[in-house]
Design a protein around this motif. Structure first.
Motif, short mmCIF file in Angstrom:
data_model
loop_
_atom_site.label_atom_id
_atom_site.label_comp_id
_atom_site.label_asym_id
_atom_site.label_seq_id
_atom_site.Cartn_x
_atom_site.Cartn_y
_atom_site.Cartn_z
N GLU A 368 0.83 -1.21 0.00
CA GLU A 368 0.00 0.00 0.00
C GLU A 368 0.86 1.25 0.00
N GLU A 371 2.08 1.78 -3.47
CA GLU A 371 0.99 2.25 -4.32
C GLU A 371 0.76 3.75 -4.13
N ASP A 372 0.82 4.23 -2.88
CA ASP A 372 0.66 5.66 -2.61
C ASP A 372 1.76 6.47 -3.27
N TYR A 396 1.37 -7.36 1.53
CA TYR A 396 0.21 -6.60 2.00
C TYR A 396 0.07 -6.65 3.52
#
Length: 557
Positions: A368, A371-372, A396
């Protein structure tokens, strides 16, 4: 659970491995082993040679004695025969022959005698062959042939004499001729027992072997004592140098006497003093440098803040200026931002050098987080003509990390990939295993030579000094990123090849105290994805170089 030394030596199957380890690590064990092996070989060869020489001399001496004894006995019998007045009277011949049978055993040291007539004895003489404690089977045909062929010579042969207890003893049988007037020649054989000589030889050999083993033990003890005397200072020097290398600068070697070892200890101590002085001097210079960078950075922040405010005001009002002044205001604003970033990086580097950096750990999903960062960097990538792609099969689940620092590492890696990606896609791979989580940033740009890849984490270093930074890096980003990775107990590694591209892999262990295991993202990629015309397809790394140069040629045309 580690295996103890006692357990190793209790298991015979582990002895070869333990001996090999001791051979590699112990100079004393190697020296004593080589000394004992060479000494044992020398003593064994000497003992064998001495045993053979003694055996030959003892046998030859005993053989000469036996031959002399047999010759004397048969000669005495021949003298009695020659001095007797023998006629054709059969009774006188039988009496004379009976006397010969008594004379030979009495004159010799052996009672084992046998005689054969060479030719048929005259009819009516009553004289036949005889034997005393000696079987005719022990006389070989070859020996009998030599005795018959050479009447004036002795012949002998080694035999095994049966003993009363059923065993055999080494012996010698001596044969020669005896002439009886009126009858003819006889083959006379006398067998001699060499058991006493065999016992003597066995005693000498056992004495030699016992003396050899005692000598080996003495040599081993002497070698151990001498080697202990010589190797003890060497072992002390080895242990002291290891402690010095580990950072204990106060350790020194004791000096005893005035020999070569004492000179070595004095030289080592002088070297240690010099190293300690230089390290202290370098440490003081480093502290001065760190303090200088930190002080300068802090002192520059106050005027920089004022300049930043002025630059912001000028940049906000640049639409009211003429073109030249507006461009100047924009450049001033951009460079002040870069100067502020450089000061921040310098302060961060000074904290690393001072060892005052602390992590703020919290459970974070690396996938995550990546992804940011990709979403934040996507406008810049599109502006530069590159496409950001995320491949995240794992990572994850939250892992303890400092998200601010990991985010900074990812921004730096992705920014460098955009800078050098040559408008090709940039693939960010995030994965995990039982040991660690990892993220790889792969570009398909110019790439680097192996020598350049080794220096890529150096401060202010660039593979191509003539190439200008277009995104605005300070030259400290990768150095800071490496420090952030090491603070997490992880690694930041790079793979690169000219005309193929570059791959950075950040690996963070799940447990900072347990750093074993492989990274879930391979450092050297096995295949790649690049844009070829309007289509996108997977290709092998061996094809990338040709495609790259073809694309460059098309762009230039």
């Amino acid at each position: 659970m580690p295996t103890t030394t006692a357990a190793v030596w209790r298991d015979p199957r582990s002895w070869p491995e333990a001996a090999a380890t001791l051979w590699r690590r112990s100079l004393r064990f190697r020296t004593i082993t080589i000394t004992l092996l060479l000494t044992t070989l020398a003593i064994f060869i000497t003992s064998v040679i001495m045993a053979l020489v003694i055996q030959n001399n003892l046998f030859e001496s005993r053989r000469d004695e036996v031959l002399s004894d047999a010759l004397r006995a048969v000669a005495e019998a021949q003298i009695r025969v020659d001095s007797a007045e023998v006629t054709d009277d059969p009774a006188g011949l039988r009496a004379l022959w009976s006397d010969v049978q008594d004379t030979i055993p009495r004159a010799s040291s052996s009672s084992r005698v046998i005689a054969f007539p060479i030719d048929d004895t005259p009819v009516g003489s009553g004289v036949q062959g005889f034997r005393t404690d000696l079987s005719a089977d022990l006389i070989s045909p070859g020996l009998r042939e030599r005795v018959v062929s050479f009447p004036d010579r002795q012949s002998w042969q080694s035999i095994a004499i049966p003993m009363p207890d059923g065993t055999t003893a080494p012996g010698i049988v001596v044969g020669q001729q005896l002439f009886l007037p009126g009858v003819g020649a006889f083959e006379v054989y006398i067998a001699y027992d060499l058991a006493d000589s065999q016992e003597t030889l066995q005693f000498v050999q056992s004495t030699l072997w016992a003396a050899g083993f005692v000598l080996i033990a003495i040599v081993a003890v002497i070698s151990w004592l001498v080697l202990r005397l010589v190797s003890k200072p060497i072992i002390e020097a080895s242990e002291t140098s290891a402690r010095l290398a580990a950072g204990d600068l106060d350790v020194r070697l004791p000096v005893h006497g005035e020999d070569e070892l004492a000179t070595l200890a004095q030289s080592f101590n002088a070297m240690a003093d010099s190293i300690e002085a230089q390290i202290k001097e370098l440490g003081e210079l480093s502290l001065v440098q760190q303090r200088f960078v930190s002080d300068v950075s802090h002192e520059l922040r106050t005027p920089l803040t004022t300049i930043r405010l002025a630059a912001d005001m000028l940049n906000d009002q640049r639409d009211q200026f003429d073109a030249t002044t507006a461009r100047t205001a924009e450049l001033l604003y951009t460079q002040v931002q870069r100067f502020e970033t450089l000061l921040s990086d310098l302060l961060e580097i000074s904290r690393y050098d001072a060892g005052s950096v602390q992590l703020e750990l919290e459970p974070t999903s690396l996938a995550e987080l990546a992804e940011d960062v990709i979403e934040q960097m996507r406008p810049l990538a599109e502006e530069r003509g590159s496409e950001l792609r995320l491949v995240a099969p794992g990572a994850y689940s939250p892992v303890e990390m400092d998200p601010r620092r990991v985010r900074r590492v990812l921004r730096n890696l992705i920014g460098n990939a955009i800078e050098h990606g040559e408008r090709h896609p940039i693939v960010v791979t995030v994965d995990s295993n039982q040991y660690a989580v990892a993220v790889g940033v792969r570009d398909f740009g110019l790439g680097m030579r192996p020598a350049d890849a080794e220096r890529v984490f150096d401060r202010f270093w660039r593979a191509d000094p003539s190439r200008q930074r277009t995104i605005g890096g300070t030259g400290l980003g990768l150095s800071i990123a490496l420090g952030d990775a090491q603070l997490h107990g992880g690694t930041l590694a790079v793979w690169s090849e000219l005309a193929v591209g570059t791959n950075f892999v950040l690996t963070i262990p799940r447990d900072h105290d347990q750093r074993e295991g492989t990274s879930p993202v391979p450092l050297e990629p096995q295949d790649a994805i690049v844009d070829v015309g309007p289509m996108t397809q997977p290709i092998q790394l061996t094809e990338l170089r040709e495609i790259y140069f073809d694309a460059r040629a098309e762009d230039e045309s």
